[in-house]
Design a protein around this motif. Structure first.
Motif, PDB file in Angstrom:
ATOM      1  N   THR A 198       0.817  -1.206   0.000  1.00 51.56           N
ATOM      2  CA  THR A 198       0.000   0.000   0.000  1.00 51.56           C
ATOM      3  C   THR A 198       0.850   1.255   0.000  1.00 51.56           C
ATOM      4  N   ASP A 201       2.321   1.894  -3.415  1.00 52.84           N
ATOM      5  CA  ASP A 201       1.361   1.993  -4.506  1.00 52.84           C
ATOM      6  C   ASP A 201       1.435   3.372  -5.139  1.00 52.84           C
ATOM      7  N   VAL A 203      -0.982   5.393  -6.007  1.00 51.86           N
ATOM      8  CA  VAL A 203      -1.955   6.349  -5.485  1.00 51.86           C
ATOM      9  C   VAL A 203      -1.843   6.533  -3.988  1.00 51.86           C
ATOM     10  N   THR A 206      -5.142   4.005   0.743  1.00 51.20           N
ATOM     11  CA  THR A 206      -6.567   4.274   0.516  1.00 51.20           C
ATOM     12  C   THR A 206      -7.384   3.634   1.619  1.00 51.20           C
ATOM     13  N   THR A 207      -8.630   4.038   1.674  1.00 53.42           N
ATOM     14  CA  THR A 207      -9.533   3.482   2.689  1.00 53.42           C
ATOM     15  C   THR A 207      -9.913   2.047   2.328  1.00 53.42           C
ATOM     16  N   ASP A 208     -10.321   1.298   3.354  1.00 55.24           N
ATOM     17  CA  ASP A 208     -10.749  -0.076   3.140  1.00 55.24           C
ATOM     18  C   ASP A 208     -12.055  -0.111   2.364  1.00 55.24           C
TER      19      ASP A 208
END
Length: 227
Positions: A198, A201, A203, A206-208
């Motif tokens: 993550t 990554d 981007v 991020t949220t789950d």
């Protein structure tokens, strides 16, 4: 910076003032250093009356000793019998033994008939693998949809080991035949580094997703009983 328009009257006045100022400064400098100029222009040593040929002759005479020495060495070497290149070298038939592309396992004569050669043939092996006939036809079709640029674009999509038999430059050592590596496969019992993936990554974190959330339980509020 644009060029000045010398036909304008105001520009002509500025240029005339600059020319007059430079003329005064030059005259002042010459009058101030007149004695130094006359001293530098006057020959204070005894003239030698040497010509250019005299200087060249002196240099040539100084080097005659070296020419004589080298000429003696060359005379001694010329008496020796010169070495001639041999017309045939013993064992030349076995030079390609176990060093051809077929012996290295990089190609077969079935795929490329150029590799089917006897061991006595010392011509170099082909560098590039055979080009697909469909791809080669792109070179002979008109532009802009075909031609050399389209052909090179199509060839660039092919892996280097599928275009050449051996690496042709040092940069190809990284990534050459990576499919043969055993470390590319995913470990059967390895850990799944979710946080590490993550953070790296493109981007960012991020949220789950929604299905990761725990369900909401509806319960009655507890009552406190005072004793």
């Amino acid at each position: 910076m644009p060029l000045l328009d010398i036909t304008r009257p105001e520009i002509i006045l500025v240029l005339n003032e600059a020319y007059d100022k430079e003329k005064r400064l030059r005259s002042y400098w010459v009058s101030k250093h007149t004695e130094k100029i006359q001293k530098a222009a006057t020959l204070t040593r005894e003239p030698t009356n040497y010509y250019e040929e005299d200087v060249m002759k002196h240099t040539m005479i100084a080097g005659m000793a070296t020419i004589t020495r080298d000429h003696k060495v060359a005379t001694r070497n010329r008496r020796k019998v010169p070495l001639r290149d041999a017309k045939s070298i013993p064992g030349i038939e076995s030079l390609r033994h176990k060093h051809s592309i077929i012996n290295l396992g990089a190609g077969t004569a079935k795929e490329d008939p150029r590799l089917a050669r006897p061991n006595t043939d010392l011509s170099p092996d082909p560098v590039m693998r055979p080009v697909d006939a469909k791809t080669k036809k792109i070179l002979f079709k008109p532009k802009p949809h075909f031609g050399k640029e389209k052909y090179l674009h199509m060839r660039a999509k092919i892996l280097p080991e599928n275009r050449y038999y051996l690496p042709e430059c040092m940069s190809w050592d990284y990534g050459w035949r990576m499919k043969d590596s055993k470390t590319l496969g995913k470990a059967e019992y390895g850990r799944n580094w979710v946080l590490h993936k993550t953070l790296q990554d493109r981007v960012g974190p991020t949220t789950d997703p929604a299905h990761y959330r725990s369900p909401m339980l509806v319960t009655e509020p507890r009552r406190l009983v005072m004793i």
